[in-house]
Design a protein around this motif. Structure first.
Motif, PDB file in Angstrom:
ATOM      1  N   MET A   1      -4.991  99.224  41.627  1.00 58.36           N
ATOM      2  CA  MET A   1      -4.925 100.594  41.095  1.00 58.36           C
ATOM      3  C   MET A   1      -5.797 100.709  39.852  1.00 58.36           C
ATOM      4  O   MET A   1      -5.838  99.806  39.019  1.00 58.36           O
ATOM      5  CB  MET A   1      -3.475 100.954  40.745  1.00 58.36           C
ATOM      6  CG  MET A   1      -3.273 102.402  40.352  1.00 58.36           C
ATOM      7  SD  MET A   1      -1.526 102.844  40.106  1.00 58.36           S
ATOM      8  CE  MET A   1      -1.204 102.093  38.509  1.00 58.36           C
ATOM      9  N   ASP A 109       3.360 115.514  45.410  1.00 62.57           N
ATOM     10  CA  ASP A 109       4.369 114.515  45.795  1.00 62.57           C
ATOM     11  C   ASP A 109       5.737 114.966  45.289  1.00 62.57           C
ATOM     12  O   ASP A 109       5.924 115.185  44.083  1.00 62.57           O
ATOM     13  CB  ASP A 109       3.971 113.173  45.168  1.00 62.57           C
ATOM     14  CG  ASP A 109       4.822 111.997  45.620  1.00 62.57           C
ATOM     15  OD1 ASP A 109       5.706 112.191  46.461  1.00 62.57           O
ATOM     16  OD2 ASP A 109       4.573 110.880  45.122  1.00 62.57           O
ATOM     17  N   TYR A 169      10.859  99.985  41.252  1.00 62.23           N
ATOM     18  CA  TYR A 169      10.031 101.092  41.747  1.00 62.23           C
ATOM     19  C   TYR A 169      10.076 102.211  40.720  1.00 62.23           C
ATOM     20  O   TYR A 169      11.087 102.395  40.033  1.00 62.23           O
ATOM     21  CB  TYR A 169      10.547 101.557  43.120  1.00 62.23           C
ATOM     22  CG  TYR A 169      10.567 100.411  44.105  1.00 62.23           C
ATOM     23  CD1 TYR A 169       9.440 100.076  44.833  1.00 62.23           C
ATOM     24  CD2 TYR A 169      11.707  99.619  44.244  1.00 62.23           C
ATOM     25  CE1 TYR A 169       9.444  98.990  45.697  1.00 62.23           C
ATOM     26  CE2 TYR A 169      11.723  98.522  45.105  1.00 62.23           C
ATOM     27  CZ  TYR A 169      10.585  98.211  45.828  1.00 62.23           C
ATOM     28  OH  TYR A 169      10.584  97.133  46.666  1.00 62.23           O
ATOM     29  N   HIS A 172       4.655 107.572  38.895  1.00 63.08           N
ATOM     30  CA  HIS A 172       3.253 107.154  38.818  1.00 63.08           C
ATOM     31  C   HIS A 172       2.355 108.334  38.505  1.00 63.08           C
ATOM     32  O   HIS A 172       2.662 109.485  38.841  1.00 63.08           O
ATOM     33  CB  HIS A 172       2.832 106.533  40.156  1.00 63.08           C
ATOM     34  CG  HIS A 172       3.155 107.396  41.349  1.00 63.08           C
ATOM     35  ND1 HIS A 172       2.291 108.351  41.837  1.00 63.08           N
ATOM     36  CD2 HIS A 172       4.268 107.474  42.112  1.00 63.08           C
ATOM     37  CE1 HIS A 172       2.854 108.970  42.865  1.00 63.08           C
ATOM     38  NE2 HIS A 172       4.062 108.461  43.056  1.00 63.08           N
ATOM     39  N   ILE A 174      -0.819 110.644  39.271  1.00 59.74           N
ATOM     40  CA  ILE A 174      -1.210 111.197  40.573  1.00 59.74           C
ATOM     41  C   ILE A 174      -2.326 112.210  40.350  1.00 59.74           C
ATOM     42  O   ILE A 174      -2.439 112.810  39.285  1.00 59.74           O
ATOM     43  CB  ILE A 174       0.015 111.837  41.273  1.00 59.74           C
ATOM     44  CG1 ILE A 174      -0.313 112.265  42.704  1.00 59.74           C
ATOM     45  CG2 ILE A 174       0.587 112.997  40.461  1.00 59.74           C
ATOM     46  CD1 ILE A 174       0.912 112.628  43.531  1.00 59.74           C
ATOM     47  N   HIS A 179      -1.517 107.051  43.965  1.00 55.07           N
ATOM     48  CA  HIS A 179      -0.865 106.343  42.868  1.00 55.07           C
ATOM     49  C   HIS A 179      -1.926 105.989  41.828  1.00 55.07           C
ATOM     50  O   HIS A 179      -2.781 105.139  42.069  1.00 55.07           O
ATOM     51  CB  HIS A 179      -0.170 105.077  43.371  1.00 55.07           C
ATOM     52  CG  HIS A 179       0.948 105.363  44.327  1.00 55.07           C
ATOM     53  ND1 HIS A 179       0.775 105.358  45.696  1.00 55.07           N
ATOM     54  CD2 HIS A 179       2.237 105.686  44.109  1.00 55.07           C
ATOM     55  CE1 HIS A 179       1.933 105.654  46.275  1.00 55.07           C
ATOM     56  NE2 HIS A 179       2.829 105.868  45.344  1.00 55.07           N
ATOM     57  N   GLN A 183       2.140 103.880  35.182  1.00 51.02           N
ATOM     58  CA  GLN A 183       3.449 103.724  35.811  1.00 51.02           C
ATOM     59  C   GLN A 183       4.486 104.410  34.926  1.00 51.02           C
ATOM     60  O   GLN A 183       4.450 104.288  33.707  1.00 51.02           O
ATOM     61  CB  GLN A 183       3.805 102.249  35.969  1.00 51.02           C
ATOM     62  CG  GLN A 183       2.973 101.533  37.020  1.00 51.02           C
ATOM     63  CD  GLN A 183       3.538 100.169  37.344  1.00 51.02           C
ATOM     64  OE1 GLN A 183       4.037  99.458  36.484  1.00 51.02           O
ATOM     65  NE2 GLN A 183       3.474  99.790  38.614  1.00 51.02           N
ATOM     66  N   THR A 238       6.292 116.307  40.839  1.00 54.31           N
ATOM     67  CA  THR A 238       4.991 116.076  40.217  1.00 54.31           C
ATOM     68  C   THR A 238       4.820 117.084  39.093  1.00 54.31           C
ATOM     69  O   THR A 238       5.131 118.268  39.272  1.00 54.31           O
ATOM     70  CB  THR A 238       3.855 116.260  41.243  1.00 54.31           C
ATOM     71  OG1 THR A 238       3.981 115.272  42.274  1.00 54.31           O
ATOM     72  CG2 THR A 238       2.487 116.127  40.582  1.00 54.31           C
TER      73      THR A 238
END
Length: 257
Positions: A1, A109, A169, A172, A174, A179, A183, A238
């Protein structure tokens, strides 16, 4: 990433809003289909056809790093990344449906929980705590706040409700990428981590367990479950950081957060 944080222009944020609104419209559309007896594969088919044929968009999960379906369906003790299949929904199930669409190169998302029939008291509770955890995180977003501040607020709330927050998890960045950096952890310490600034775009998507926070990855290398088989719930939006707060790009105009 790519580890660089991509600050978006106002025009880029508007393009992301289009994708975000489309993703949210899929969740609204599928609501009436979530009922006893339907399979998660059937929900995937309905969503896929709506995304492609009605929205003229691309379902981002399909073939992403080998993921075989167009949506994620996470039932009961499944934390995230559940693969739609032959399992028929039963009364009392709780189901997370996670939708990501690509429109004109930009990603939107979002996910939410659905009740199948009448949920148990515990099932309803974990869904409500997870939703409030998401709102707690969103309410923190503004320039100058750190990601650690957001994670700490979410963790403090969820643990105060005697639930736990999954740590493996996270949310993130975007944009043109599914991704991107950074984070967005749903736990943390105040003052630590990246400082928010206008034009940042990312998801907040806390996974909240009724039992312990520990998870296990199934042999399909996608489906994540709670190690103690306790119920898990997740909601996701998002958003973009504005000059004085937050703009939730996956919130439909007439919807509550």
């Amino acid at each position: 990433m790519d580890n660089r944080i991509h600050i978006k222009t106002p025009d880029q944020i508007e393009a992301m809003r289009v994708a975000g609104q489309q993703a949210a419209s899929v969740l609204r559309m599928i609501r009436e289909h979530v009922k006893v007896g339907v399979t998660t594969a059937e929900l995937d088919r309905i969503c896929h056809e709506f995304i492609v044929d009605e929205l003229g968009a691309v379902p981002a999960p399909l073939n992403y790093r080998g993921f075989p379906k167009s949506i994620c369906t996470s039932l009961n003790h499944v934390v995230c990344h559940g693969i739609p299949g032959d399992r028929k929904l039963k009364s009392g199930d709780i189901l997370n449906i996670d939708i990501t669409v690509i429109q004109d190169g930009w990603h939107g998302d979002t996910s939410k929980m659905f009740y199948v029939g009448e949920p148990s008291v515990k099932a309803r509770r974990v869904c409500e705590v997870a939703h409030r955890a998401l709102l707690t995180g969103i309410e923190m977003v503004r320039p100058g706040v750190t990601l650690g501040d957001i994670g700490h607020a979410i963790q403090t709330y969820a643990e105060g409700e005697r639930c736990s927050v999954v740590r493996e998890y996270c949310g993130h960045g975007i944009g043109r990428g599914f991704h991107e950096a950074p984070q967005v952890l749903h736990y943390g310490r105040p003052g630590e981590g990246v400082v928010l600034e206008p034009g940042m775009t990312f998801t907040i998507e806390p996974m909240v367990n009724l039992g312990k926070r520990h998870t296990r990855l199934l042999p399909d290398e996608w489906t994540v479950i709670t190690r103690d088989r306790s119920l898990s719930a997740q909601w996701e939006h998002t958003m973009a950081v504005t000059d004085d707060g937050v703009d939730v790009l996956t919130r439909l105009p007439d919807d509550e957060l």
